[in-house]
Write a protein that holds these residues in place. Structure first.
Motif, short mmCIF file in Angstrom:
data_model
loop_
_atom_site.label_atom_id
_atom_site.label_comp_id
_atom_site.label_asym_id
_atom_site.label_seq_id
_atom_site.Cartn_x
_atom_site.Cartn_y
_atom_site.Cartn_z
N ALA A 84 0.85 -1.22 0.01
CA ALA A 84 0.05 0.01 0.05
C ALA A 84 0.85 1.35 0.17
O ALA A 84 0.25 2.52 -0.21
CB ALA A 84 -0.89 -0.05 1.12
N SER A 85 2.21 1.08 0.28
CA SER A 85 2.94 2.29 0.08
C SER A 85 3.22 2.74 -1.40
O SER A 85 3.59 3.84 -1.65
CB SER A 85 4.32 2.11 0.92
N THR A 86 3.15 1.88 -2.44
CA THR A 86 3.35 1.95 -3.81
C THR A 86 1.89 1.72 -4.32
O THR A 86 1.46 0.72 -4.66
CB THR A 86 4.22 1.01 -4.24
N LEU A 87 1.13 3.03 -4.65
CA LEU A 87 -0.37 3.07 -4.83
C LEU A 87 -0.57 3.07 -6.39
O LEU A 87 -1.56 2.10 -6.69
CB LEU A 87 -0.99 4.42 -4.29
N LEU A 88 0.16 3.40 -7.13
CA LEU A 88 -0.37 3.74 -8.54
C LEU A 88 0.03 2.60 -9.31
O LEU A 88 0.99 1.79 -9.15
CB LEU A 88 0.53 4.98 -8.97
#
Lengths: 302, 256
Positions: free
Chosen positions: B45-49
């Motif tokens: 979830a820290s890398t969303l895109l």
């Protein structure tokens, strides 16, 4: 169960809207969600003339969020009124147009033109974009400048005006009070937080604009805090936003004092986010026997 | 119709150091076109895109997509760990794809450089033309080269000279002595600029696939724009959206 909210005299079927600049004018995400379900669509900012925006790269991912420096690229109010408003009119949702400008006159020109379009329910005035050099945030970081532009726009506006506030200030309640005193009908907060990312391998700024506005789940606690503080400081309704990803996030903002909420950057991550938030709020209301959504607004105090 | 949905990993292999080959079972394969891309979501979830990755191939019964990507950061590093049976969220299909009609029945150059090689594979399968395929690599790790050999004459260029023409795909064209009516290409910006110049000098059409940092992938955020010669239909400024108006543009239409 009643999910309606009243925003400065405008009744929304539910409190969920879209964050300006993250949803175009609804066309792109209309492929994913039924726009009829939304409380309102807030459009990308529109100026009196077309703006080309900033050079690329315009976006960069950061931990738990993203930076953008689009620079308010827009086709100008005339194209917008011929194309985007007729598109949105097909749907049973409220149309809120975000207005940007480089000078007070620019804003007034757009506000005057939109005044002739009864389908537009409200105007959201962007005085907080961190990515353009003139106008925009220049009006939103000093209380007297904000008071001045708000009162001038209020004199011209045929629709209720929402001032969208910047978090890049020492005390957001001072800005909120200035906007309220000048006649603002509602407030939106927060716009993005100015940030920077450096590509250490290329030794360059990740964004061509060097700085960009940070959005996404990582900024949510800051936004909730600012909504809470502002709700204590003013009587006009607040639209809360900043990193809302799901219904739990949205409910936090409502409990902090927001009358409505916007889903912004998370549309990029989950194109169905808006309708999932609406459904999740209804589930929460059922679970806790909340009859009227308005009972949640500002329900958390001491 | 675009959608975000879960795909099932059918297989994954490392084709060359840092270059991964992933087959995904997805309904999106039914209508996927060469030159289109998908957004692949990391689970972290820290890398969303979503990561925009071009479609390399569609299987025969149109139930699976193949993507071949380079590990470039945290998101793609996570994807490289996906195993058969894993599920991954994808967004698609995105973008316009290569115009097949433009080159139909003509002499065509199909050109891929580096991680721009993969999207040329499905194009080489579907394009009904006299195809000369030029592939540019950094070194002797000639990923996908054998896959191309079924569909046309393959010419290789390597930067280190370990295979084929030493240099880039433009050097390989010069060495081949061939000419074309239409070019299709994907690769790094210097290569695409060289192709744009070449096409202009020869007075031929060139369709180039561009990339840019993207957020939404669906045309809403205006993050991934390219300067265009004419005022574009959507923005009414000289900025087309690579994710939706592209990623394939006729070279003469864009200022790169």
């Amino acid at each position: 169960m009643n999910t309606e909210v009243n925003l400065a005299g405008i009744t929304l079927k539910n409190p969920v809207m879209t964050g300006s600049g993250t949803f175009g004018s609804g066309m792109e995400y209309g492929e994913f969600v039924d726009l009829n379900c939304l409380g309102a669509v807030v459009t990308k900012g529109v100026a009196n003339v077309p703006w080309p925006g900033n050079p690329t790269p315009r976006v960069a991912e950061v931990y738990g969020g993203m930076l953008n420096a689009i620079g308010l690229q827009n086709p100008g109010i005339d194209v917008f009124m011929e194309r985007d408003i007729p598109f949105l009119k097909q749907y049973d949702t409220k149309i809120i147009v975000n207005v940007c400008g480089k000078s007070v006159e620019d804003y007034l020109e757009v506000v005057d033109k939109l005044g002739e379009e009864p389908a537009v329910a409200m105007l959201e005035i962007n005085v907080s974009c961190p990515n353009v050099k003139e106008g925009a945030i220049a009006f939103g970081q000093k209380a007297d400048a904000l008071y001045n532009i708000t009162s001038q726009i209020k004199k011209h506006a045929k629709q209720p005006i929402i001032m969208k506030l910047s978090p890049n200030v020492t005390d957001i309640t001072e800005m909120a009070r200035a906007a309220e005193a000048a006649g603002a009908d509602a407030l939106s907060l927060i716009n993005t937080i100015t940030g920077m990312k450096i590509d250490i391998h290329r030794r360059k700024f990740a964004l061509a604009n060097k700085t960009g506005g940070m959005s996404g789940p990582a900024i949510k606690p800051i936004a909730v805090r600012m909504v809470y503080q502002t709700a204590q400081a003013v009587k006009i309704p607040i639209i809360g936003m900043g990193g809302i990803a799901d219904a739990e996030d949205a409910i936090e903002f409502l409990l902090a004092g927001a009358t409505a909420v916007s889903v912004g950057a998370m549309n990029f991550v989950n194109p169905y986010a808006t309708v999932e938030v609406i459904k999740g709020i209804e589930d929460y209301m059922s679970k806790y026997n909340v009859e009227k959504l308005t009972d949640l607004i500002g329900a958390v105090r001491e | 119709m675009k959608e975000k949905s879960m795909a099932c990993v059918l297989s994954q292999a490392e084709l060359a150091p840092g270059i991964f080959d992933l087959w995904l079972q997805t309904g999106m394969a039914a209508n996927a076109k060469p030159g289109q891309f998908i957004g692949v979501y990391p689970k972290n979830a820290s890398t969303l895109l979503p990561r925009p990755i071009s479609i390399c191939e569609v299987n025969e019964d149109k139930t699976a997509l193949r993507i071949v990507y380079r590990v470039a950061g945290a998101g793609t590093a996570e994807f490289s760990g996906l195993k058969e049976g894993d599920r991954v969220a994808i967004l698609g299909t995105l973008g316009n794809g290569f115009p097949l009609e433009a080159g139909k029945g003509k002499k065509c150059f199909l050109m891929g450089g580096g991680i721009g090689v993969p999207p040329i594979l499905q194009l080489s399968k579907e394009l009904a033309a006299e195809k000369s395929i030029f592939l540019g690599y950094r070194d002797g790790a000639l990923f996908l080269k054998e896959d191309f050999e079924k569909y046309g004459n393959v010419f290789v260029a390597t930067e280190d000279g370990s295979n084929g023409t030493k240099g880039n795909v433009m050097d390989a064209i010069a060495a081949s002595g061939l000419e074309a009516d239409v070019i299709y290409a994907c690769g790094p910006m210097p290569m695409l600029r060289a192709i744009k110049r070449y096409a202009q000098e020869k007075g031929i059409q060139a369709y180039i696939s561009l990339e840019e940092h993207m957020a939404c992938g669906v045309g809403a955020c205006l993050g991934c724009v390219v300067k265009t010669k004419e005022v574009d239909h959507h923005s009414h400024v000289h900025n087309a959206r690579i994710c939706t108006d592209g990623p394939v543009f006729e070279a003469k239409e864009v200022e790169i």
